[in-house]
Design a protein around this motif. Structure first.
Motif, PDB file in Angstrom:
ATOM      1  N   GLY A  50      16.883   1.426  -3.201  1.00  0.00           N
ATOM      2  CA  GLY A  50      15.689   0.915  -2.530  1.00  0.00           C
ATOM      3  C   GLY A  50      14.720   0.291  -3.502  1.00  0.00           C
ATOM      4  N   TYR A  51      13.425   0.615  -3.347  1.00  0.00           N
ATOM      5  CA  TYR A  51      12.378  -0.017  -4.141  1.00  0.00           C
ATOM      6  C   TYR A  51      11.420   1.032  -4.689  1.00  0.00           C
TER       7      TYR A  51
ATOM      8  N   ALA B 186       0.832  -1.205   0.000  1.00  0.00           N
ATOM      9  CA  ALA B 186       0.000   0.000   0.000  1.00  0.00           C
ATOM     10  C   ALA B 186       0.870   1.260   0.000  1.00  0.00           C
ATOM     11  N   PHE B 187       1.938   1.263   0.770  1.00  0.00           N
ATOM     12  CA  PHE B 187       2.814   2.435   0.823  1.00  0.00           C
ATOM     13  C   PHE B 187       3.490   2.664  -0.535  1.00  0.00           C
ATOM     14  N   LEU B 188       4.033   1.607  -1.113  1.00  0.00           N
ATOM     15  CA  LEU B 188       4.706   1.755  -2.407  1.00  0.00           C
ATOM     16  C   LEU B 188       3.716   2.184  -3.497  1.00  0.00           C
TER      17      LEU B 188
ATOM     18  N   ASP C 234       4.640  -9.319 -10.048  1.00  0.00           N
ATOM     19  CA  ASP C 234       5.841  -9.170  -9.222  1.00  0.00           C
ATOM     20  C   ASP C 234       6.769  -8.071  -9.727  1.00  0.00           C
ATOM     21  N   ALA C 235       6.754  -7.822 -11.030  1.00  0.00           N
ATOM     22  CA  ALA C 235       7.651  -6.805 -11.596  1.00  0.00           C
ATOM     23  C   ALA C 235       7.222  -5.384 -11.240  1.00  0.00           C
ATOM     24  N   LEU C 236       6.014  -5.219 -10.705  1.00  0.00           N
ATOM     25  CA  LEU C 236       5.572  -3.874 -10.319  1.00  0.00           C
ATOM     26  C   LEU C 236       6.390  -3.321  -9.161  1.00  0.00           C
ATOM     27  N   VAL C 237       6.894  -4.200  -8.317  1.00  0.00           N
ATOM     28  CA  VAL C 237       7.769  -3.775  -7.220  1.00  0.00           C
ATOM     29  C   VAL C 237       9.190  -4.002  -7.706  1.00  0.00           C
ATOM     30  N   SER C 238       9.816  -2.933  -8.159  1.00  0.00           N
ATOM     31  CA  SER C 238      11.146  -3.073  -8.742  1.00  0.00           C
ATOM     32  C   SER C 238      12.233  -2.584  -7.786  1.00  0.00           C
TER      33      SER C 238
ATOM     34  N   GLY D 198       6.128   5.242  -8.876  1.00  0.00           N
ATOM     35  CA  GLY D 198       7.227   5.889  -9.574  1.00  0.00           C
ATOM     36  C   GLY D 198       8.290   6.475  -8.660  1.00  0.00           C
ATOM     37  N   MET D 199       8.001   6.623  -7.377  1.00  0.00           N
ATOM     38  CA  MET D 199       8.979   7.178  -6.447  1.00  0.00           C
ATOM     39  C   MET D 199       9.846   6.061  -5.883  1.00  0.00           C
TER      40      MET D 199
END
Length: 185
Positions: free
Chosen positions: A159-160, A102-104, A149-153, A109-110
């Motif tokens: 970092g991420y 939720a935070f990401l 899974d690729a959405l969290v890079s 994009g950040m």
């Protein structure tokens, strides 16, 4: 579409404060939606106390068949319901995995450093947990997101980041259909 022609006549009585304005609008015959929108706009003028007369207008066809509903997003992050679904199937996430996602997703994009994630998701200073805690949770989250899974890079050495996608919807309202429904594109 041809230009709009207007003709204004001065008020018949100076005290009335009204003027007659004649507007000629030619619109394509094959666009009934435009004609309906124009008629609705003129109706709003009439509600304001004006008088609207439509001359020479042809009858408008009935509303066309309703279009297909907009495709539902494949991944939905429902914050008030604390639920994540992929193609309508609920994904079982731990509390911290959900908070991390939720935070990401709230800031697509950040790039967020491990220290920031520890501070905002774990609500603890950087020194409070072993160094790889964030990495382990991200790995487990990616495994549960399957095709997404690729959405969290990973941004090496930093970092991420959550990648923007039209297939993702981030909901913050309780009904899921309010203005707080944010497609992440």
């Amino acid at each position: 579409m041809t230009p709009v022609q207007t003709r204004t006549r001065p008020p018949a009585h100076r005290r009335s404060g009204t003027a007659t304005i004649t507007v000629t609008v030619e619109i394509p015959a094959d666009d009934p939606r435009l004609a309906r929108r124009l008629t609705a706009a003129l109706g709003v003028l009439a509600q304001g106390g004006g008088r609207v007369a439509i001359e020479g207008a042809q009858a408008l066809p009935a509303d066309p068949a309703p279009a297909e509903p907009a495709p539902r997003p494949a991944l939905v992050i429902d914050v008030p319901g604390r639920e994540v679904t992929i193609h309508g199937q609920e994904v079982a996430l731990t509390r911290l995995e959900f908070e991390l996602l939720a935070f990401l997703a709230r800031h697509p994009g950040m790039v967020h450093t491990r220290s920031e994630l520890l501070q905002y998701v774990w609500e603890t200073p950087d020194t409070g947990l072993p160094g790889r805690t964030v990495d382990v949770h991200v790995r487990r989250l990616r495994a549960k997101l399957a095709e997404f899974d690729a959405l969290v890079s990973t941004v090496r050495g930093v970092g991420y980041r959550f990648t923007r996608s039209r297939d993702v919807e981030y909901r913050t309202s309780t009904d899921g259909y309010g203005e707080d429904r944010l497609p992440i594109i």
